[in-house]
Design an enzyme around this catalytic site. Structure first.
Site, mmCIF file in Angstrom:
data_model
loop_
_atom_site.group_PDB
_atom_site.id
_atom_site.type_symbol
_atom_site.label_atom_id
_atom_site.label_comp_id
_atom_site.label_asym_id
_atom_site.label_seq_id
_atom_site.Cartn_x
_atom_site.Cartn_y
_atom_site.Cartn_z
ATOM 1 N N LYS C 80 0.852 -1.192 0.000
ATOM 2 C CA LYS C 80 0.000 0.000 0.000
ATOM 3 C C LYS C 80 0.889 1.244 0.000
ATOM 4 C CE LYS C 80 -3.948 2.036 2.510
ATOM 5 N NZ LYS C 80 -4.746 2.004 3.746
ATOM 6 N N SER C 155 -9.655 2.581 2.796
ATOM 7 C CA SER C 155 -8.757 3.241 1.880
ATOM 8 C C SER C 155 -7.867 2.290 1.081
ATOM 9 C CB SER C 155 -7.857 4.202 2.655
ATOM 10 O OG SER C 155 -7.014 3.473 3.551
ATOM 11 N N SER C 179 -9.807 0.138 6.978
ATOM 12 C CA SER C 179 -9.229 0.262 5.638
ATOM 13 C C SER C 179 -8.575 -0.999 5.080
ATOM 14 C CB SER C 179 -8.195 1.397 5.611
ATOM 15 O OG SER C 179 -8.859 2.635 5.656
#
Ligand SMILES: [Mg+2]
Ligand SMILES: [Zn+2]
Lengths: 98, 504, 508
Positions: C80, C155, C179
């Site tokens: 990420k 996210s 997330s």
């Protein structure tokens, strides 16, 4: 409506160092108003006898021994700098003194 | 130069009408090996932006970790200031944007300082003792260093741009905050200086700070307000920043008292504001009024966990405390054999440590005192700085003294050698060589000069022959003049008597 | 090599260990897949081809030389883009960090390197991890492999979509309010938020320090356990890092068993606000677990109704402070004001105005408000008290149950743009995941089946430091469901290579 109007947002934006147009301030004031209205019920949840929790898993006394470790080189330090001179970060004039 | 616009009242008049209230925030840089929250070295004067880790640069993703030594030094300072030590305390974020602050918040302590409720007994010059109450001493981190470029004076005003060096960012600080100090009266400026001197002495004595004010190891913000005599409600205060020598502390407090008095006398109100001290004009100027931008939005630092102390830990730290400065002073005075007056002068001049270091470097107590209280203090007065800021090191004093002892130079020449060294002309030896300052020790040229002087003043020569040895001074003076001071006066005297066949 | 990319990480590790495939082959297969489908998925912000292949070649060489290698050596992973990496840009999905190269590695990246796992690249996210749909990325939204017109959650939509689209067998995510788990839920993948402090946060760009946690993203429960073992453990660079050993998590997954296990259904995390389809899948899972010998109990956590409010005060407060460092002085973009005097204050203001997107600004202003003079006690202070109440609710619930269960998210993946102009509706996506972050307890989302063709996630929560329980129970549910489906849920994901062209033309 709560207390979040354009003026309040303008003050917050100054504190947060984000320039905003009047239109943005108005829109933000409206959005924040709705959000704050929907979350302010937290105030009713807990009485004075309830302690605050700032860390989910309580720990204490996490220390580092006073021993020198790795450092960045000057090149590494400045590698992401938008502007630099003489091995230092360069910024435009500072008007407001601390 | 700074424009001076503020009216001031004479100090005496101010004191007739008002009682000053003081308050101090003294920041002490700790001399730990590493920074408060990172393992980067805590060193002074390195190449810019090299004594930093990702943490000190506030890079994305970094996290702080507390330096245990910094916590222990803070507790030691608290103990030396007779403070209580918190059983549990935490760090907080003080949020404000400034380019020397890498994260745009300072990690400090707010609600729960590690040390609180202490006091310090301050001895003034005449021996009167004044108790200053300590509100708190808390841990925090220093900011980086800004250099303002393109302006006329290197000041922030008028600068075109600034350069930032983060080497100092994250250096551990202890901020010592007093409670309001009431009742000092006209001795307030003196007390201010003595208080900061005492803090400096304590942290130096503890070994937790280098305590060099000229390097910013100890920095003072002085709060001043006035109350009309006979009243007890505090007036509006000003906070004077950037007062970074003992002399300035005294002067700044005195100036602010005079300025406040003038403001109040005129019927106006004192503005609550930050003021800046200017050593050149010996005045303060208005900085920034308190504003809504001062909303620091403190909250507990979520990246750090609380510090919890135990009685055992505190006692262990207490056992590490060296003897208090007052006791140390007593010992040094006895060891050096100075009289009460001599020693008080030494203390007032702020040169006790310098003398101690000079003696440690090889000088006698008498010689060390002669230099620091004599020539060096004279120069300090001239330059309006503290003697320790003249630029003379203990090692230089010892070197000069050795040269005098060896007869290579006399005291007068030594002063010229000192001029040369301070002017950057090299080592004392080099200055002597370059300036041709060596004492003329070859009797040949001296005898020539003596003969000439005797011939020029035959009446004096006659007096000496007749036994008036004190008249020799005039001949010595003539010889010294002829040799441009480079003769050894003692030897000249001997040679004169030899020449004239009298006993000196 | 299409079949190769459909393998789990555990299976790939076996194939690599048996030298049936090389790491270069495995890595190249994933790079090929990224080249093939990421134009439509947009899971990756940066593809790390050269370094990934070099690491893979090193692993192959070491294996050929008979060296002892870590379990996942040679198995590629996606990162990420909130986690800093040397040699690859880190943007946090924000324009303000466009082009920024970190001079240091996050602790988890050091561990990934030590584990000799080739890094395929950096995955898309909502800017600074603020969002539940990955639409708030400055680099365009990521699309859900199940339906390219839908959000992949957020996210960490990039990591979840990459795994669900077979672009990577494993990925790292970060979870502040859900997330990792919510994107897993809507993409049919597995995501774990470890106990707070279980995985070092050093090098994860902070949103809310007291809530953030890095965790694994994968297609199977065992794979998450294997990755969790790689990244977990104490880190002296993170003061909130736990000193506990990581524990035998993979073993827990392999020995999954729910007989006699008390599973608590949280009364407040179902019913109103939860889609009927979601509720159906949830009830089905409960039945399967009951059938496998679990004891299903109902627990009540009355203060959870304040959790969302507390979260939306604590998170923006911490974020407003954490994001202050992005000011155009030391790194990142600098934007000059268009007119007026050029001062650093104005440069900071212009840089942050241009560099941050709307959602980030909204949260910074909200957080600034909650911390400001006169409001602190009412907002931040009250929220921290709610946190205490939520922890007490968990304590009480865990006294009755070994693990808790709920739907991971109230709905399946919604359409791109559907909630973009309604922050409050967006925030409600995290209603079931947020309590775990407030209390620091671990959580996992495992696929629970489809509702109207879209994945539904089932969340398990365990007491702090009991992450192993999540793998034990998660693996059991996964096995029971896969038995029912006749294979993994992701076997049913549409063939992206076929649909790419037409969907792209319809993209907005
Ligand atoms: Mg202060
Ligand atoms: Zn301070």
């Amino acid at each position: 409506m709560s207390e979040i109007n354009r003026e309040a947002v303008a003050h917050l934006a100054r504190l947060a160092h984000i320039e905003m147009t009047d239109a943005e301030l108005d829109r933000m004031a409206g959005e924040l108003d709705v959000i704050v209205d929907s979350i302010k019920s937290v105030q009713e949840a807990a009485g004075d006898d309830v302690p605050a929790t700032s860390h989910p898993i309580p720990l204490t006394n996490v220390f580092r021994e006073d021993v020198v470790g790795e450092t960045l080189t000057n090149e590494q330090a400045l590698s992401g700098a938008p502007d630099s001179a003489d091995g230092r970060f360069k910024v435009p004039a500072i008007l407001d003194e601390e | 130069m700074t424009a001076v616009t503020d009216e001031i009242l004479s100090f005496d008049e101010a004191m007739e009408k008002y009682d000053p209230v003081l308050g101090f925030e003294v920041h002490v840089e700790l001399n730990t090996k590493t920074k408060m929250f990172s393992a980067a070295p805590n060193i002074f004067g390195d190449e810019p932006n090299t004594a930093i880790s990702p943490v000190d640069l506030g890079l994305p993703g970094v996290l702080p970790v507390v330096n245990k030594a910094a916590v222990e030094y803070s507790i030691m300072i608290g103990l030396a200031l007779n403070c209580k030590i918190a059983e549990s305390c935490f760090f907080a974020r003080k949020n404000y944007f400034y380019p020397d602050t890498p994260k745009n918040f300072q990690t400090s302590q707010y609600e729960d300082p590690i040390c609180y409720d202490g006091y310090l007994d301050i001895e003034l010059e005449d021996g009167e003792v004044f108790r200053v109450e300590i509100e708190r001493a808390h841990m925090e981190e220093d900011a980086g260093k800004l250099t303002h470029m393109g302006g006329a004076t290197g000041r922030i005003q008028g600068a075109e741009y600034s350069l930032v060096d983060y080497n100092r960012a994250g250096v551990p600080l202890v901020e010592i905050v007093t409670k309001p100090i009431v009742g000092a009266g006209s001795r307030a400026p003196e007390l201010a200086k003595a208080y900061v001197a005492a803090i400096r002495e304590i942290v130096k004595n503890l070994g937790v700070s280098d305590a060099r004010m000229e390097r910013g190891n100890v920095r003072c913000d002085a709060n001043v307000s006035l109350m009309p005599k006979g009243t007890s409600t505090f007036g509006t205060r000003s906070e004077t920043k950037n007062v970074n020598s003992l002399r300035s502390v005294e002067r700044a407090v005195r100036f602010e008292i005079q300025r406040h008095a003038a403001v109040l006398d005129s019927g106006a109100k004192v503005t609550q504001e930050t003021r800046h001290w200017h050593e050149d004009t010996r005045t303060t100027t208005s900085g920034r009024p308190k504003s809504d931008a001062d909303d620091y939005r403190y909250f507990p630092e979520p990246d750090l966990v609380p510090v919890v102390t135990t009685p055992e830990w505190i006692e262990e730290l207490r056992s590490r405390l060296p003897e208090p400065p007052a006791e140390r002073r007593k010992k040094l005075k006895a060891a050096w054999g100075y009289s009460d007056a001599e020693f008080r002068d030494v203390l007032n001049a702020g040169v006790m440590d310098a003398i101690e270091e000079t003696i440690a470097a090889g000088a006698s107590a008498a010689v060390a005192r002669k230099w620091w209280m004599g020539e060096i203090s004279r120069r300090a007065k001239e330059a309006e700085v503290d003697p320790v800021d003249v630029g003379v090191t203990p090692e230089l004093v010892v070197e000069l003294d050795k040269l005098v002892q060896a007869g290579k130079i006399n005291d007068k020449l030594a002063r010229q050698v000192l001029d040369g060294v301070l002017a950057g002309e090299g080592t004392p030896e080099e200055v002597i060589a370059k300036r041709g300052l060596a004492v003329v020790s070859d009797d040949g040229p001296l005898l020539e000069a003596i003969d000439a002087a005797l011939a020029a003043q035959p009446d004096v020569a006659e007096k000496i022959r007749g036994g008036k040895v004190q008249a020799a001074g005039a001949i010595v003076g003539g010889v010294m003049k002829a040799t441009r001071g480079q003769a050894d006066a003692g030897r000249v005297r001997e040679l004169i008597f030899e020449r004239l066949g009298v006993q000196g | 090599m299409t079949e190769l990319i459909r393998n789990s990480a555990a299976r790939l590790a076996e194939l690599l260990a048996a030298k049936e495939v090389s790491s270069v082959e495995v890595t190249q297969a994933h790079l090929d897949r990224i080249a093939e489908v990421d134009g439509s998925v947009n899971a990756f912000l940066h593809v790390n081809t050269e370094e990934a292949l070099a690491v893979a070649a090193d692993v192959d060489k070491a294996r050929a030389a008979g060296e002892d290698l870590p379990v996942l050596a040679g198995v590629p992973i996606a990162i990420k883009d909130l986690i800093v990496t040397v040699g690859q840009p880190t943007t946090a999905g924000s324009k303000i960090l466009e082009g920024w190269m970190s001079p240091y590695d996050a602790t988890v990246i050091k561990k990934i390197r030590a584990a000799k796992m080739p890094m395929l690249g950096k995955t898309n996210l909502d800017e600074f991890a603020m969002g539940s749909s990955t639409e708030h990325s400055a680099y365009g939204p990521t699309r859900n492999p199940w339906d390219l017109d839908r959000i992949p959650g957020g996210s960490g939509g990039g990591s979840a979509a990459a795994v669900a689209a077979f672009e990577a067998p494993l990925a790292l995510g970060t979870d502040t309010g859900g997330s990792i788990r919510q994107p897993a839920s809507v993409t049919g993948s597995v995501g774990v938020k470890p106990t707070y402090g279980g995985v070092s946060r050093y090098g994860a760009i902070a949103m809310a320090s007291s809530l953030d946690q890095i965790g694994p993203v994968s297609r199977t429960v065992l794979d998450s356990a294997l990755l969790h073992e790689v990244i977990g453990g104490h880190d002296p660079h993170d003061s909130t890092s736990l000193t506990d050993p990581v524990g035998a998590l993979a073993e827990a997954a392999r020995n999954g068993d729910v007989r006699g296990l008390r599973i608590g259904v949280v009364r407040e995390l179902q019913g109103e606000g939860y889609d009927a389809g979601v509720q159906e899948r949830f009830d089905e899972s409960l039945e399967l677990l009951r059938g496998a010998g679990a004891e299903i109990v109902e627990v009540s956590c009355p203060n959870f109704r304040y959790a969302l409010g507390a979260y939306y005060l604590i998170m923006p407060s911490e974020a407003s402070s954490n994001l202050a460092k992005f000011d155009g002085v030391r790194y990142g973009q600098r934007v000059l004001p268009t007119d007026g005097p050029l001062t650093i204050e104005r440069v900071m203001g212009a840089t942050r105005a241009a560099g941050f997107g709307d959602e980030v600004k909204r949260r910074i202003i909200l957080g600034t408000y909650a911390l400001s003079a006169g409001y602190y006690d009412a907002y931040y202070g009250s929220a921290q008290k709610v946190r205490t109440l939520v922890q007490r609710d968990f304590d009480a619930a865990f006294a009755q149950a070994d693990v808790l269960i709920s739907p991971t998210a109230p709905t399946t993946a919604f359409k791109l743009g559907e909630k973009l102009d309604d922050p409050l509706a967006m925030y409600l996506n995290d209603v079931a995941t947020i309590p775990a972050n407030l209390a620091g307890v671990p959580g996992i989302s495992v696929p629970g089946g489809l509702a109207d063709g879209l994945p539904v996630g089932i969340q398990f929560l365990a007491p702090a430091r009991e992450d192993a329980r999540l793998y034990r129970v998660g693996h059991v549910l996964e096995s029971l469901l896969e038995e029912k489906w006749g294979g993994p849920l992701l076997a049913q994901v549409p063939d992206l290579s076929a649909s790419t062209a037409e969907t792209m033309s319809g993209a907005n």
